[in-house]
Design an enzyme around this catalytic site. Sequence first.
Site, mmCIF file in Angstrom:
data_model
loop_
_atom_site.group_PDB
_atom_site.id
_atom_site.type_symbol
_atom_site.label_atom_id
_atom_site.label_comp_id
_atom_site.label_asym_id
_atom_site.label_seq_id
_atom_site.Cartn_x
_atom_site.Cartn_y
_atom_site.Cartn_z
ATOM 1 N N HIS A 92 0.821 -1.221 0.000
ATOM 2 C CA HIS A 92 0.000 0.000 0.000
ATOM 3 C C HIS A 92 0.852 1.266 0.000
ATOM 4 C CE1 HIS A 92 0.386 -0.289 4.512
ATOM 5 N NE2 HIS A 92 0.462 1.028 4.382
ATOM 6 N N ASP A 126 0.076 -7.541 1.179
ATOM 7 C CA ASP A 126 0.483 -6.167 1.480
ATOM 8 C C ASP A 126 2.004 -6.056 1.550
ATOM 9 O OD1 ASP A 126 0.204 -3.458 1.865
ATOM 10 O OD2 ASP A 126 -0.070 -3.609 4.034
ATOM 11 N N GLY A 201 3.459 6.507 7.839
ATOM 12 C CA GLY A 201 4.851 6.679 7.447
ATOM 13 C C GLY A 201 5.730 5.556 7.965
ATOM 14 N N ASN A 202 5.297 4.902 9.054
ATOM 15 C CA ASN A 202 6.018 3.728 9.564
ATOM 16 C C ASN A 202 5.801 2.507 8.678
ATOM 17 O OD1 ASN A 202 5.879 4.735 12.899
ATOM 18 N ND2 ASN A 202 7.703 3.787 12.042
ATOM 19 N N SER A 203 4.714 2.488 7.917
ATOM 20 C CA SER A 203 4.388 1.310 7.112
ATOM 21 C C SER A 203 5.561 0.946 6.209
ATOM 22 C CB SER A 203 3.154 1.581 6.246
ATOM 23 O OG SER A 203 2.001 1.672 7.033
ATOM 24 N N GLY A 271 -14.930 -10.761 -15.067
ATOM 25 C CA GLY A 271 -15.285 -11.113 -16.434
ATOM 26 C C GLY A 271 -15.608 -9.948 -17.334
#
Length: 371
Positions: A92, A126, A201-203, A271
Amino acid sequence: MKHLLPLPLTLLLYAQTGLAQEQATSHTSETEPTVQVVERVMPAVVNINVEGVVRRYYRDWFFGTFPVQQNISSLGSGVLITPDGYIVTCAHVVDEASALKLKIRVTLNNGKIYDARLVDSSPDLDLALIKINAGEELPYLRLEPLSPNLLGQTAIALGNPVGFQNSVSKGILSARNRTIVTQDGTQVEGLLQTDASINPGNSGGPLVDIQGRFMGINSAKYAGERIEGLGFSIPGDRVLAYTREAIAVARGEKRGAPIPTPQQILSERFGLSVQEITPDLAQALGIPFTPDAGLLITDVDPESPAAERGIKAGMFLVRIGNTPTPEIAALPLQLLRIKKGDRINVAVSQITQRGPGMIFQQTYTLQLVAR
């Protein structure tokens, strides 16, 4: 025979307190375990900035859908895991870079800045892998041996919360195998829970133990006025398995599938095949060319969720969820995180009647279940 009298209580307490003080002062600030871990790990932690200009679409009651140029900038963290510049982060953090063709810039702990390329992304996990070319060997964090991830053990989170580079927080491992639901409705399972501070921001930054062993990748937190100490990380064994596979593919040691686009997901999961409406195509269809006409549905898999709800080729896809879809680039990125069984609402329209100088269209809102 002499009998030894017990020490007075005050003297005994003083002796124990003195021992505790001696043990507490056995480490200097420079030799504290946390300080030493941070000194070893922090050089491998990077700041990730995804930036660029995109065209967004907004719907107005009077003016319909219209485009607006918008600057996009998002911050996150990552960690170097090889000396030649492979970095693992959260999907993300960088997923907009692939879908919207934005630049990924990486700032190292020493302040040097590099352009990065997206190597692989797995929205379901993720996790993503990006690469920089520094022309020299870089400091990196070894993912093995992994931390045992024991409840109550020290957990140290490193990263760049809210853009404050080179930040550290400390807590414990609070729980394992947690399941959370993100803001877009995605369910993520098997996460570590920690009370070490994890903020926007830590992600993508690493979570390590008191020996510097890799515990996981920081991913999310619960937020609210009365909620504290609920951060979540992707466990290290999952990260290790993903990076081994992704790097092997990137180095040509294995063959792997390319990163899907939202358009491909729309076709595979529901589809639906779509294309943009050009002025020439609008003329051929006998309809006026307008920016909010939607995407022309060119094909529908007869055994797909779209076909089951009565969607047919020749209709127009005008909205997914709350997002108008006047062009391919407007397909929402949430499609990248769709899994089997997930539900989305789509709005489709079809021409029901043509009159002198007028065209009548009817719009339907339908729910599709991903296959």
